[in-house]
Design a protein around this motif. Structure first.
Motif, PDB file in Angstrom:
ATOM      1  N   ALA A 272       9.184   6.206   4.673  1.00 49.95           N
ATOM      2  CA  ALA A 272       9.817   6.844   5.826  1.00 49.95           C
ATOM      3  C   ALA A 272       9.432   6.145   7.125  1.00 49.95           C
ATOM      4  CB  ALA A 272       9.434   8.325   5.884  1.00 49.95           C
ATOM      5  N   MET A 273       8.172   5.739   7.232  1.00 50.39           N
ATOM      6  CA  MET A 273       7.730   5.018   8.422  1.00 50.39           C
ATOM      7  C   MET A 273       8.429   3.672   8.548  1.00 50.39           C
ATOM      8  SD  MET A 273       4.129   3.283   9.455  1.00 50.39           S
ATOM      9  CE  MET A 273       4.814   1.694   8.962  1.00 50.39           C
ATOM     10  N   ILE A 274       8.526   2.943   7.435  1.00 55.03           N
ATOM     11  CA  ILE A 274       9.229   1.655   7.454  1.00 55.03           C
ATOM     12  C   ILE A 274      10.663   1.841   7.919  1.00 55.03           C
ATOM     13  CG2 ILE A 274      10.078  -0.252   6.025  1.00 55.03           C
ATOM     14  CD1 ILE A 274       7.596   0.183   4.234  1.00 55.03           C
ATOM     15  N   LYS A 275      11.331   2.837   7.371  1.00 56.90           N
ATOM     16  CA  LYS A 275      12.727   3.112   7.739  1.00 56.90           C
ATOM     17  C   LYS A 275      12.852   3.441   9.217  1.00 56.90           C
ATOM     18  CE  LYS A 275      16.633   6.114   6.547  1.00 56.90           C
ATOM     19  NZ  LYS A 275      17.083   7.245   5.679  1.00 56.90           N
ATOM     20  N   SER A 276      11.920   4.235   9.740  1.00 54.10           N
ATOM     21  CA  SER A 276      12.007   4.650  11.147  1.00 54.10           C
ATOM     22  C   SER A 276      11.761   3.476  12.094  1.00 54.10           C
ATOM     23  CB  SER A 276      11.026   5.791  11.428  1.00 54.10           C
ATOM     24  OG  SER A 276       9.684   5.324  11.425  1.00 54.10           O
ATOM     25  N   GLU A 305      -1.011   2.075  -6.573  1.00 54.44           N
ATOM     26  CA  GLU A 305       0.218   2.385  -7.286  1.00 54.44           C
ATOM     27  C   GLU A 305       1.324   2.834  -6.334  1.00 54.44           C
ATOM     28  OE1 GLU A 305       1.026   4.641 -11.363  1.00 54.44           O
ATOM     29  OE2 GLU A 305       0.423   6.035  -9.782  1.00 54.44           O
ATOM     30  N   VAL A 306       0.959   3.649  -5.351  1.00 57.39           N
ATOM     31  CA  VAL A 306       1.937   4.092  -4.351  1.00 57.39           C
ATOM     32  C   VAL A 306       2.473   2.894  -3.572  1.00 57.39           C
ATOM     33  CG1 VAL A 306       2.143   5.309  -2.156  1.00 57.39           C
ATOM     34  CG2 VAL A 306       1.118   6.460  -4.109  1.00 57.39           C
ATOM     35  N   GLN A 307       1.602   1.978  -3.218  1.00 53.41           N
ATOM     36  CA  GLN A 307       2.038   0.790  -2.488  1.00 53.41           C
ATOM     37  C   GLN A 307       2.946  -0.087  -3.349  1.00 53.41           C
ATOM     38  OE1 GLN A 307      -2.030  -0.225  -1.577  1.00 53.41           O
ATOM     39  NE2 GLN A 307      -1.787   0.288   0.586  1.00 53.41           N
ATOM     40  N   LEU A 308       2.599  -0.217  -4.629  1.00 48.02           N
ATOM     41  CA  LEU A 308       3.462  -0.955  -5.553  1.00 48.02           C
ATOM     42  C   LEU A 308       4.829  -0.300  -5.652  1.00 48.02           C
ATOM     43  CD1 LEU A 308       3.994  -3.091  -7.764  1.00 48.02           C
ATOM     44  CD2 LEU A 308       2.848  -1.555  -9.393  1.00 48.02           C
ATOM     45  N   ARG A 309       4.830   1.010  -5.752  1.00 51.30           N
ATOM     46  CA  ARG A 309       6.086   1.750  -5.859  1.00 51.30           C
ATOM     47  C   ARG A 309       6.938   1.583  -4.601  1.00 51.30           C
ATOM     48  NH1 ARG A 309       9.844   3.345  -9.379  1.00 51.30           N
ATOM     49  NH2 ARG A 309      10.737   5.383  -8.914  1.00 51.30           N
ATOM     50  N   THR A 310       6.282   1.565  -3.442  1.00 55.62           N
ATOM     51  CA  THR A 310       7.014   1.371  -2.184  1.00 55.62           C
ATOM     52  C   THR A 310       7.704   0.020  -2.170  1.00 55.62           C
ATOM     53  OG1 THR A 310       5.484   2.812  -0.979  1.00 55.62           O
ATOM     54  CG2 THR A 310       6.776   1.266   0.326  1.00 55.62           C
ATOM     55  N   TRP A 311       7.002  -1.006  -2.617  1.00 49.97           N
ATOM     56  CA  TRP A 311       7.618  -2.334  -2.711  1.00 49.97           C
ATOM     57  C   TRP A 311       8.817  -2.311  -3.653  1.00 49.97           C
ATOM     58  CZ3 TRP A 311       5.235  -6.793  -6.009  1.00 49.97           C
ATOM     59  CH2 TRP A 311       6.037  -7.933  -5.932  1.00 49.97           C
ATOM     60  N   GLN A 312       8.677  -1.657  -4.776  1.00 48.06           N
ATOM     61  CA  GLN A 312       9.733  -1.661  -5.785  1.00 48.06           C
ATOM     62  C   GLN A 312      10.959  -0.844  -5.389  1.00 48.06           C
ATOM     63  OE1 GLN A 312       7.371  -0.273  -9.139  1.00 48.06           O
ATOM     64  NE2 GLN A 312       7.216  -2.343  -9.964  1.00 48.06           N
ATOM     65  N   THR A 313      10.811   0.048  -4.422  1.00 41.32           N
ATOM     66  CA  THR A 313      11.908   0.955  -4.081  1.00 41.32           C
ATOM     67  C   THR A 313      12.425   0.806  -2.652  1.00 41.32           C
ATOM     68  OG1 THR A 313      10.344   2.714  -3.488  1.00 41.32           O
ATOM     69  CG2 THR A 313      11.155   2.679  -5.761  1.00 41.32           C
ATOM     70  N   THR A 314      11.828  -0.076  -1.855  1.00 41.44           N
ATOM     71  CA  THR A 314      12.223  -0.233  -0.460  1.00 41.44           C
ATOM     72  C   THR A 314      12.740  -1.638  -0.224  1.00 41.44           C
ATOM     73  OG1 THR A 314      10.469   1.335   0.151  1.00 41.44           O
ATOM     74  CG2 THR A 314      11.485   0.081   1.932  1.00 41.44           C
ATOM     75  N   ALA A 315      13.955  -1.728   0.263  1.00 44.09           N
ATOM     76  CA  ALA A 315      14.622  -3.028   0.422  1.00 44.09           C
ATOM     77  C   ALA A 315      13.879  -3.950   1.376  1.00 44.09           C
ATOM     78  CB  ALA A 315      16.047  -2.805   0.924  1.00 44.09           C
ATOM     79  N   ASN A 316      13.934  -5.229   1.069  1.00 45.09           N
ATOM     80  CA  ASN A 316      13.422  -6.296   1.931  1.00 45.09           C
ATOM     81  C   ASN A 316      11.950  -6.116   2.300  1.00 45.09           C
ATOM     82  OD1 ASN A 316      14.173  -8.806   2.948  1.00 45.09           O
ATOM     83  ND2 ASN A 316      14.543  -8.011   4.991  1.00 45.09           N
ATOM     84  N   THR A 317      11.165  -5.701   1.309  1.00 44.41           N
ATOM     85  CA  THR A 317       9.720  -5.610   1.480  1.00 44.41           C
ATOM     86  C   THR A 317       9.039  -6.532   0.480  1.00 44.41           C
ATOM     87  OG1 THR A 317       9.511  -3.752  -0.068  1.00 44.41           O
ATOM     88  CG2 THR A 317       9.831  -3.208   2.257  1.00 44.41           C
ATOM     89  N   ALA A 318       7.762  -6.780   0.722  1.00 44.64           N
ATOM     90  CA  ALA A 318       6.933  -7.521  -0.230  1.00 44.64           C
ATOM     91  C   ALA A 318       5.522  -6.971  -0.128  1.00 44.64           C
ATOM     92  CB  ALA A 318       6.955  -9.015   0.066  1.00 44.64           C
ATOM     93  N   ALA A 457       5.125   4.571 -11.193  1.00 44.50           N
ATOM     94  CA  ALA A 457       5.564   3.237 -10.792  1.00 44.50           C
ATOM     95  C   ALA A 457       6.080   2.412 -11.950  1.00 44.50           C
ATOM     96  CB  ALA A 457       4.428   2.478 -10.101  1.00 44.50           C
ATOM     97  N   SER A 458       5.998   2.969 -13.170  1.00 46.04           N
ATOM     98  CA  SER A 458       6.479   2.245 -14.346  1.00 46.04           C
ATOM     99  C   SER A 458       7.985   2.359 -14.438  1.00 46.04           C
ATOM    100  CB  SER A 458       5.831   2.796 -15.605  1.00 46.04           C
ATOM    101  OG  SER A 458       6.151   4.163 -15.785  1.00 46.04           O
TER     102      SER A 458
END
Length: 459
Positions: A272-276, A305-318, A457-458
């Motif tokens: 949500a923060m990234i999006k905002s 795991e949360v950070q990994l999941r954020t990468w996997q579900t949020t566009a244009n992140t790494a 995250a799996s």
């Protein structure tokens, strides 16, 4: 009326005395100062203050754009700029301001908490790194720590050029940020400007705008209110909002440790923060690259795991993995150069489209055959490798959910996991500890992210 006041009124009537109250001469925002770097290749907003109704004209790189100040503020947009410099920008209204020694190239924001704030002077190999920090095409700017109850319009900062005085300026700058900028400069061969805005021991809610926090589900808002108390958006208001909409290429981010006990709502809040931030800048989904929590006895695997999941579900992140850069008892380890190098690799891949491997192996899927779990990965790069000996860090469980130490070996692009105590593997975990002891890498020199096949995250 006193004799003193009568004297003042008399001087005013004679035109010999005036009070300089409303002399709001045209002035640019503090980001547009001598030595700044402007972003190439996209529209560049330029803004500042002036008297209401005052015509303001900005001239730069052959462009001339005018507007009229309203409510004491003005903003224009320059068409995409070409890299190079130094250049001079002229801003004219009732007065004229010249902003000199400007470069045009790549601009990145470096933000987060203490491991981004950590200064170059304290990093491993600091003496050598500081001595070599003499590149006038790399400019650094640190935002003064500022808290605000409401979004602020300006903030205190100074641009520094790493010219002959570079070592003294780099000395106090973010170590991760400096190493990132250094490698980006080498790769891109254009000017690079880094804006550093981070504060130690800060939770993500401090960096998130109030409307975004208020739009979260009620249960999460309740948790945030209890944890943050009077700190709802204070650093966002004081240090991030004033930077908008300064044209940037993207953000590198190192934060999460302060949210270690609340990974449930961090999973919601981080995306949500990234999006905002992206919405506030108005540049679309600019690259947002973040570091996974370092190994330490205080940081749980669920946070990674949360950070990994954020990468996997949020566009244009790494996501930058740093399982080799932590310390069991030191929350501010000195090994910062590998993080900066990996941030630059990720930027080159997702922001600039270079065909390079920028991540270590990432778990993709599992199949079970003959009492063995066979794991498939993305970001294998040139191949999988166990650094420093036999592969380690894996555990396996059957349907009873009891995890035991597993044997693991590399088989081509897969890892085969088994245990004599588990006849039919049901789940596998890798590096599932606060301070994981792991050694799965790819041959491109990048470590694998910890994971569990039985978690959210799996795939």
């Amino acid at each position: 009326m006193s004799m003193w006041m009568a004297r003042i009124w008399g001087l005013m009537a004679a035109g010999l005395f005036y009070v300089d109250v409303a002399q709001a001469a045209v002035a640019p925002h503090s980001l547009f100062a001598d030595g700044a770097v402007l972003q190439q290749g996209i529209a560049v907003p330029v803004w500042g203050t002036a008297n209401d109704g005052e015509k303001v004209t900005v001239k730069f790189q052959g462009q001339q754009v005018s507007t009229t100040a309203k409510d004491g503020h003005w903003l224009i947009k320059l068409k995409p700029l070409k890299p190079g410099g130094p250049f001079t920008m002229t801003i004219a209204g009732e007065n004229t301001v010249e902003v000199k020694d400007l470069l045009v190239g790549e601009v990145w924001l470096c933000s987060g908490q203490s491991n981004m704030e950590f200064q170059l002077m304290g990093a491993e190999n600091a003496k050598e790194a500081i001595a070599a920090a003499a590149d006038p095409m790399l400019r650094l700017c640190t935002v003064k720590t500022t808290r605000g109850d409401t979004p602020q319009k300006d903030v205190s900062l100074i641009w520094r050029s790493l010219d002959k005085n570079g070592p003294s300026f780099a000395n106090n700058f973010s170590a991760v940020g400096y190493f990132f900028g250094r490698d980006l400069r080498k790769a891109l061969k254009v000017p690079v400007g880094l804006i550093h805005a981070s504060v130690g021991a800060t939770a993500i809610g401090w960096w998130t705008d109030k409307p975004t926090l208020e739009a979260l589900p009620p249960a999460i808002r309740k948790q945030i209110a209890a944890e943050l108390q009077d700190n709802q958006s204070v650093l966002y208001n004081g240090m991030i909002a004033p930077l908008q909409p300064y044209a940037i290429r993207g953000v590198i981010w190192n934060q999460g440790e302060s949210d270690k006990g609340h990974t449930d709502f961090y999973q919601t809040m981080f995306p949500a923060m990234i999006k905002s931030w992206r919405a506030a800048w108005g540049e679309g989904n600019f690259p947002f690259i973040f570091a996974q929590a370092l190994p330490n006895d205080m940081w749980p695997p669920e946070l990674r795991e949360v950070q990994l999941r954020t990468w996997q579900t949020t566009a244009n992140t790494a996501m930058i993995v740093a399982t080799d850069c932590g310390d069991p008892t030191e929350i501010h380890p000195k090994k910062k150069e590998p993080l900066g190098i990996r941030f630059a690799l990720a930027a080159r891949a997702i922001a600039y489209g270079e065909k390079i491997e920028y991540s270590g192996p990432v778990y993709e899927s599992m199949k079970v055959a003959g009492g063995h779990a066979v794991l498939n990965f993305t970001h294998v790069g040139s191949g999988l490798v166990a650094r420093g000996g036999a592969l380690k860090g894996f555990t396996v469980a059957g349907k009873d959910g009891k995890f035991v130490k597993a044997d693991a070996k590399i088989d081509g692009k897969t890892v085969v996991v088994s245990s004599k105590d588990v006849s039919s593997p049901h789940a596998v975990r890798y590096g599932w500890a606060n301070t994981p002891d792991v050694n799965l890498w790819n041959k491109d020199g990048l470590p694998a992210s910890p994971f569990r096949t039985d978690g959210p995250a799996s795939k």
